[in-house]
Design a protein around this motif. Structure first.
Motif, PDB file in Angstrom:
ATOM      1  N   GLY A 162       0.766  -0.940  -0.218  1.00 37.44           N
ATOM      2  CA  GLY A 162      -0.110   0.036  -0.045  1.00 37.44           C
ATOM      3  C   GLY A 162       0.899   1.116   0.203  1.00 37.44           C
ATOM      4  O   GLY A 162       1.848   1.203  -0.120  1.00 37.44           O
ATOM      5  N   VAL A 163       0.236   2.211   0.113  1.00 37.93           N
ATOM      6  CA  VAL A 163       0.924   3.599   0.148  1.00 37.93           C
ATOM      7  C   VAL A 163       1.061   4.064   1.376  1.00 37.93           C
ATOM      8  O   VAL A 163       0.336   3.620   2.436  1.00 37.93           O
ATOM      9  CB  VAL A 163      -0.262   4.698  -0.397  1.00 37.93           C
ATOM     10  CG1 VAL A 163       0.549   6.063  -0.398  1.00 37.93           C
ATOM     11  CG2 VAL A 163      -0.389   4.514  -1.608  1.00 37.93           C
ATOM     12  N   PHE A 164       2.638   4.406   1.979  1.00 40.05           N
ATOM     13  CA  PHE A 164       3.027   4.858   3.380  1.00 40.05           C
ATOM     14  C   PHE A 164       3.179   6.088   3.306  1.00 40.05           C
ATOM     15  O   PHE A 164       3.928   6.748   2.458  1.00 40.05           O
ATOM     16  CB  PHE A 164       4.240   4.081   3.418  1.00 40.05           C
ATOM     17  CG  PHE A 164       4.943   4.389   4.877  1.00 40.05           C
ATOM     18  CD1 PHE A 164       4.493   3.412   5.611  1.00 40.05           C
ATOM     19  CD2 PHE A 164       5.828   5.155   5.072  1.00 40.05           C
ATOM     20  CE1 PHE A 164       5.300   3.615   7.087  1.00 40.05           C
ATOM     21  CE2 PHE A 164       6.398   5.572   6.175  1.00 40.05           C
ATOM     22  CZ  PHE A 164       6.230   4.650   7.370  1.00 40.05           C
ATOM     23  N   ARG A 165       2.518   7.056   4.123  1.00 40.61           N
ATOM     24  CA  ARG A 165       2.544   8.336   4.195  1.00 40.61           C
ATOM     25  C   ARG A 165       3.211   9.095   5.055  1.00 40.61           C
ATOM     26  O   ARG A 165       3.092   8.660   6.314  1.00 40.61           O
ATOM     27  CB  ARG A 165       0.984   8.818   4.112  1.00 40.61           C
ATOM     28  CG  ARG A 165       0.308   8.665   2.850  1.00 40.61           C
ATOM     29  CD  ARG A 165      -1.252   9.027   3.241  1.00 40.61           C
ATOM     30  NE  ARG A 165      -2.074   8.700   1.980  1.00 40.61           N
ATOM     31  CZ  ARG A 165      -2.715   7.784   1.723  1.00 40.61           C
ATOM     32  NH1 ARG A 165      -2.620   6.471   2.430  1.00 40.61           N
ATOM     33  NH2 ARG A 165      -3.353   7.420   0.598  1.00 40.61           N
ATOM     34  N   VAL A 166       4.027  10.121   4.806  1.00 45.27           N
ATOM     35  CA  VAL A 166       4.698  10.884   5.930  1.00 45.27           C
ATOM     36  C   VAL A 166       3.952  12.236   5.874  1.00 45.27           C
ATOM     37  O   VAL A 166       4.112  12.865   4.760  1.00 45.27           O
ATOM     38  CB  VAL A 166       6.255  10.904   5.624  1.00 45.27           C
ATOM     39  CG1 VAL A 166       6.932  11.665   6.650  1.00 45.27           C
ATOM     40  CG2 VAL A 166       6.795   9.438   5.492  1.00 45.27           C
ATOM     41  N   GLY A 167       3.796  12.878   7.134  1.00 44.87           N
ATOM     42  CA  GLY A 167       3.284  14.126   6.901  1.00 44.87           C
ATOM     43  C   GLY A 167       2.936  14.682   8.298  1.00 44.87           C
ATOM     44  O   GLY A 167       3.084  14.009   9.395  1.00 44.87           O
ATOM     45  N   ARG A 168       2.278  15.990   8.582  1.00 46.62           N
ATOM     46  CA  ARG A 168       1.913  16.434   9.411  1.00 46.62           C
ATOM     47  C   ARG A 168       0.520  15.983  10.003  1.00 46.62           C
ATOM     48  O   ARG A 168       0.235  16.067  11.176  1.00 46.62           O
ATOM     49  CB  ARG A 168       1.874  17.941   9.580  1.00 46.62           C
ATOM     50  CG  ARG A 168       1.646  18.799  10.844  1.00 46.62           C
ATOM     51  CD  ARG A 168       1.940  20.287  10.927  1.00 46.62           C
ATOM     52  NE  ARG A 168       0.538  20.875  10.139  1.00 46.62           N
ATOM     53  CZ  ARG A 168       0.643  21.656   8.911  1.00 46.62           C
ATOM     54  NH1 ARG A 168       1.729  21.672   8.069  1.00 46.62           N
ATOM     55  NH2 ARG A 168      -0.522  21.830   8.369  1.00 46.62           N
ATOM     56  N   HIS A 174       3.192  15.143   3.203  1.00 43.97           N
ATOM     57  CA  HIS A 174       4.363  15.808   2.517  1.00 43.97           C
ATOM     58  C   HIS A 174       4.995  14.709   1.613  1.00 43.97           C
ATOM     59  O   HIS A 174       5.368  15.053   0.528  1.00 43.97           O
ATOM     60  CB  HIS A 174       5.157  15.954   3.796  1.00 43.97           C
ATOM     61  CG  HIS A 174       6.499  16.715   3.374  1.00 43.97           C
ATOM     62  ND1 HIS A 174       6.243  18.198   3.670  1.00 43.97           N
ATOM     63  CD2 HIS A 174       7.666  16.392   2.767  1.00 43.97           C
ATOM     64  CE1 HIS A 174       7.611  18.317   3.365  1.00 43.97           C
ATOM     65  NE2 HIS A 174       8.408  17.705   2.657  1.00 43.97           N
ATOM     66  N   ALA A 175       4.813  13.321   1.847  1.00 44.55           N
ATOM     67  CA  ALA A 175       5.546  12.457   0.811  1.00 44.55           C
ATOM     68  C   ALA A 175       4.790  11.062   1.094  1.00 44.55           C
ATOM     69  O   ALA A 175       4.235  10.917   2.089  1.00 44.55           O
ATOM     70  CB  ALA A 175       7.076  12.464   1.347  1.00 44.55           C
ATOM     71  N   GLU A 176       4.946  10.450   0.141  1.00 48.51           N
ATOM     72  CA  GLU A 176       4.451   9.310   0.156  1.00 48.51           C
ATOM     73  C   GLU A 176       5.521   8.315  -0.317  1.00 48.51           C
ATOM     74  O   GLU A 176       6.104   8.427  -1.496  1.00 48.51           O
ATOM     75  CB  GLU A 176       3.171   9.095  -0.735  1.00 48.51           C
ATOM     76  CG  GLU A 176       2.058   9.617  -0.403  1.00 48.51           C
ATOM     77  CD  GLU A 176       0.722   9.880  -1.292  1.00 48.51           C
ATOM     78  OE1 GLU A 176       0.822   9.147  -2.505  1.00 48.51           O
ATOM     79  OE2 GLU A 176      -0.268  10.157  -1.045  1.00 48.51           O
ATOM     80  N   VAL A 177       5.531   6.793   0.219  1.00 49.62           N
ATOM     81  CA  VAL A 177       6.151   5.874  -0.463  1.00 49.62           C
ATOM     82  C   VAL A 177       5.328   4.900  -0.956  1.00 49.62           C
ATOM     83  O   VAL A 177       4.537   4.282  -0.076  1.00 49.62           O
ATOM     84  CB  VAL A 177       7.291   5.300   0.574  1.00 49.62           C
ATOM     85  CG1 VAL A 177       8.133   3.909   0.037  1.00 49.62           C
ATOM     86  CG2 VAL A 177       8.375   6.149   1.346  1.00 49.62           C
TER      87      VAL A 177
END
Length: 165
Positions: A29-35, A52-55
């Motif tokens: 799946g999509v791994f999300r990084v952010g506030r 902010h970013a997705e892996v």
């Protein structure tokens, strides 16, 4: 085992939050990084976008996509297009250092179980009521105690001025 099979069979992949010494397992799946509180890694800094970013897993590899308005660095270089991650690559988002790895985890790094909600890092995203932050439809306003105090103050003032005369 031939080379084609060896290339497609991969061990687990992780994003390591260096400051927290925690490894977050990656999946298809999509791994999300952010506030935002719904992110897999929450970084509470004004310079970090909510999303902010997705892996993402793409063709057996992991690719970082920058989705925020502020910069994302990959190995110290600003990126604006999707980039494939290699073992040991370092992402910098705000002041957070994140490392991508497919190899054995370093000593002292604990693996985060994605099935268990992390109450230390997950919470409602901070919003500003003055700027029109949304609230649930039908949710009661939280101004009840303040209104009660104002009414009591007004009644006390009226009583004081009426008793003086």
């Amino acid at each position: 085992m031939d080379t084609n099979t060896r290339d497609t069979v991969r061990g687990p992949a992780y994003i390591i939050h260096e400051f927290e010494r925690r490894a977050y397992p990656l999946s298809d799946g999509v791994f999300r990084v952010g506030r935002d509180a719904t992110s897999d890694i929450v970084i509470r800094e004004p310079a970090v976008s909510r999303a902010h970013a997705e892996v993402r897993a793409e063709a057996g590899e992991y690719v970082v996509h920058t989705t925020g308005a502020t910069g994302t660095l990959l190995n110290g270089t600003a990126i604006s297009t999707p980039r494939q991650l290699k073992d040991g690559d370092r992402l910098t988002i705000g002041s957070a250092e994140l490392t991508f790895t497919r190899s054995k985890l370093p000593l002292g790094v604990s693996v985060v179980d994605p099935a268990v909600e992390d109450v230390l890092t997950k919470r409602e995203t901070i919003s500003n009521p003055i700027l029109g932050a949304s609230r649930e439809a039908g949710a009661p306003r939280k101004g009840g105690p303040v209104l009660l105090l104002l009414l009591l103050a007004a009644a006390g003032a009226a009583y004081y001025f009426l008793m003086i005369r």
